[in-house]
Write an enzyme that holds these catalytic residues in place. Structure first.
Site, PDB file in Angstrom:
ATOM      1  N   GLY A 168       1.327  -0.480  -8.505  1.00 51.63           N
ATOM      2  CA  GLY A 168      -0.088  -0.763  -8.529  1.00 51.63           C
ATOM      3  C   GLY A 168      -0.582  -2.362  -8.052  1.00 51.63           C
ATOM      4  N   HIS A 221      -3.391   5.304   2.911  1.00 53.33           N
ATOM      5  CA  HIS A 221      -1.995   5.982   3.412  1.00 53.33           C
ATOM      6  C   HIS A 221      -1.504   4.700   4.183  1.00 53.33           C
ATOM      7  CE1 HIS A 221       0.578   9.317   4.481  1.00 53.33           C
ATOM      8  NE2 HIS A 221       0.593   8.527   5.621  1.00 53.33           N
TER       9      HIS A 221
HETATM   10  C1  GRF Z   1       1.061   2.119  -0.881  1.00 54.10           C
HETATM   11  O1  GRF Z   1       1.777   1.976   0.136  1.00 54.10           O
HETATM   12  C2  GRF Z   1       0.178   3.042  -0.700  1.00 54.10           C
HETATM   13  O2  GRF Z   1      -0.352   3.045   0.642  1.00 54.10           O
HETATM   14  C3  GRF Z   1       0.712   4.265  -1.133  1.00 54.10           C
HETATM   15  O3  GRF Z   1       1.681   4.127  -2.103  1.00 54.10           O
HETATM   16  C4  GRF Z   1       1.774   2.694  -2.145  1.00 54.10           C
HETATM   17  C5  GRF Z   1       1.275   1.965  -3.411  1.00 54.10           C
HETATM   18  O4  GRF Z   1       1.623   1.055  -3.693  1.00 54.10           O
HETATM   19  N1  GRF Z   1      -0.236   5.493  -1.008  1.00 54.10           N
HETATM   20  P1  GRF Z   1       1.134  -0.104  -4.758  1.00 54.10           P
HETATM   21  O5  GRF Z   1       1.482   1.007  -6.187  1.00 54.10           O
HETATM   22  O6  GRF Z   1      -0.030  -0.122  -4.743  1.00 54.10           O
HETATM   23  O7  GRF Z   1       1.924  -1.104  -4.877  1.00 54.10           O
END
Ligand code: GRF
Length: 203
Positions: free
Chosen positions: A15, A112
């Site tokens: 998160g 993404h």
């Molecule tokens: C991020 O790299 C996002 O783009 C992908 O999953 C990851 C999540 O990271 N969909 P976080 O949980 O926000 O640290």
């Protein structure tokens, strides 16, 4: 009707994007509030982040419901009760059901960690994207933010920012560089979307 724009952020893990959205709402950059965090994983650290600032967190797993219809109804009711305007997927590893996309058409967005469509599609998420990019010896990767429709990694692109890849990068190093861009770009897109919705709500 509630005039404040209300966001639900869907997560499955750490998160860090959720945190950047919470912070930019708190300092007024995004004219909205995070009203709900939905996690597909009860252990996700993002739920702790939400709790720390008093945001309601809900664990949502479709397998906990007798059928898809019951799962959809529960989530739609949860979103309704929190008067959610925008759903921001931030590291959410599950598909969003068609019933939710159709109710929130154009208001479900996803981040993404790669360039779409080349580094997208089934199985191409999170670390797998960075591993594939390093393996292919790409010179550039990026961050794509798009509207979510019924097809995986498919909807209209709202923003895309390139990130360099260096020959000596490991997937982990690349992930860190990409995340930094994510934390700036997602709030920028959510700011614009929230401004549009705020206008609709007051007109
Ligand atoms: C991020 O790299 C996002 O783009 C992908 O999953 C990851 C999540 O990271 N969909 P976080 O949980 O926000 O640290």
């Amino acid at each position: 009707m509630n005039k404040q724009v209300r966001l639900a952020v869907f997560i499955s893990g750490s998160g860090t994007n959720l945190q950047s959205i919470i912070d930019r709402c708190a300092d007024g950059t995004i004219p909205a509030e995070v009203a709900l965090v939905v996690s597909s994983d009860p252990e996700a650290y993002g739920l702790v982040r939400a709790e720390k600032v008093g945001i309601e967190g809900a664990v949502y797993r479709r397998k906990d419901f007798p059928d898809g219809r019951a799962a959809d109804d529960y989530l739609l009711d949860l979103l309704d009760r929190h008067q959610i305007d925008i759903i921001a997927l931030a590291g959410y590893l599950k598909m969003v059901a068609p019933a939710i996309i159709s109710r929130y058409r154009g208001r479900v967005v996803n981040i993404h960690p790669g360039i779409l469509p080349k580094y997208g599609g089934k199985g191409m998420y999170g670390h797998f994207v960075h591993e594939a990019v390093v393996k292919a010896k790409e010179k550039e990767t990026g961050v794509t933010i798009h509207i979510v429709d019924e097809i995986y990694d498919h909807g209209t692109v709202l923003a895309c920012e390139k990130v360099p890849v260096f020959p000596e990068d490991t997937p982990d190093e690349l992930a860190q560089r990409v995340l930094k861009v994510e934390h700036a770009l997602y709030p920028r897109v959510l700011k614009e979307l929230s401004e549009e919705i705020a206008k609709e709500k007051t007109s």
